[in-house]
Write a protein that holds these residues in place. Structure first.
Motif, PDB file in Angstrom:
ATOM      1  N   GLU A   1       0.824  -1.210   0.000  1.00  0.00           N
ATOM      2  CA  GLU A   1       0.000   0.000   0.000  1.00  0.00           C
ATOM      3  C   GLU A   1       0.858   1.259   0.000  1.00  0.00           C
ATOM      4  N   TYR A   2       2.147   1.082   0.169  1.00  0.00           N
ATOM      5  CA  TYR A   2       3.066   2.212   0.190  1.00  0.00           C
ATOM      6  C   TYR A   2       3.634   2.430  -1.212  1.00  0.00           C
ATOM      7  N   ASP A   3       4.149   3.621  -1.407  1.00  0.00           N
ATOM      8  CA  ASP A   3       4.617   3.997  -2.736  1.00  0.00           C
ATOM      9  C   ASP A   3       6.124   3.840  -2.918  1.00  0.00           C
ATOM     10  N   TYR A   4       6.868   3.969  -1.836  1.00  0.00           N
ATOM     11  CA  TYR A   4       8.322   3.884  -1.906  1.00  0.00           C
ATOM     12  C   TYR A   4       8.838   3.128  -0.687  1.00  0.00           C
ATOM     13  N   TRP A   5       9.957   2.433  -0.870  1.00  0.00           N
ATOM     14  CA  TRP A   5      10.517   1.596   0.182  1.00  0.00           C
ATOM     15  C   TRP A   5      12.034   1.723   0.206  1.00  0.00           C
ATOM     16  N   GLY A   6      12.596   1.562   1.398  1.00  0.00           N
ATOM     17  CA  GLY A   6      14.040   1.513   1.505  1.00  0.00           C
ATOM     18  C   GLY A   6      14.552   0.096   1.297  1.00  0.00           C
ATOM     19  N   GLN A   7      15.857  -0.067   1.469  1.00  0.00           N
ATOM     20  CA  GLN A   7      16.489  -1.369   1.258  1.00  0.00           C
ATOM     21  C   GLN A   7      16.464  -2.232   2.520  1.00  0.00           C
ATOM     22  N   GLY A   8      16.250  -1.603   3.640  1.00  0.00           N
ATOM     23  CA  GLY A   8      16.189  -2.352   4.886  1.00  0.00           C
ATOM     24  C   GLY A   8      17.488  -2.329   5.661  1.00  0.00           C
ATOM     25  N   THR A   9      17.377  -2.502   6.967  1.00  0.00           N
ATOM     26  CA  THR A   9      18.545  -2.578   7.842  1.00  0.00           C
ATOM     27  C   THR A   9      18.323  -3.715   8.838  1.00  0.00           C
ATOM     28  N   GLN A  10      19.364  -4.488   9.073  1.00  0.00           N
ATOM     29  CA  GLN A  10      19.249  -5.653   9.938  1.00  0.00           C
ATOM     30  C   GLN A  10      19.351  -5.247  11.400  1.00  0.00           C
TER      31      GLN A  10
END
Length: 126
Positions: free
Chosen positions: A112-121
């Protein structure tokens, strides 16, 4: 286009704290509601916290309520996730997401979101 970059993840002992940051660039940050998602190995991705465009409304998953705090600084185009009293079950990849919305609706699903980051552990040891 909005570019999101997370930072602040790492290894911490149970009971410790971490502060995640999500820096954004591109379009007007204050137009976007922001969410923090997490996904642990073998589990579905879940929304852990959400903040509306002006920071006046927040949402937390029951599993993190009282321990995590989401905030945003529209002047710095950044959203934060302060995580306290961390538990081993908080171990996951944490991803921030932006949704072009000024409504008060909380979007629970990642798509439902338009943009996303790559993530962090984030890894919490017992």
């Amino acid at each position: 286009q909005v570019h999101l970059v997370e930072s602040g993840g790492g290894l911490v002992q149970a009971g410790g704290s971490l502060r995640l940051s999500c820096a954004t660039s591109g379009r007007t940050f204050s137009n976007y509601a922001m969410g923090w998602f997490r996904q642990a190995p073998g589990k579905e991705r879940e929304l852990v916290a959400h903040i509306n465009w002006n920071g006046f409304s927040t949402y937390y998953a029951n599993s993190v309520k009282g321990r995590f705090t989401i905030s945003r600084d529209n002047a710095k185009n950044t959203v934060y996730l302060q995580m306290n009293s961390l538990k081993p079950e908080d171990t996951a990849v944490y991803t921030c997401a932006a949704r072009d919305s000024r409504s008060g609706t909380v979007a629970l699903k990642f798509n439902e979101y338009d943009y996303w980051g790559q993530g962090t552990q984030v890894t919490v040891s017992s």
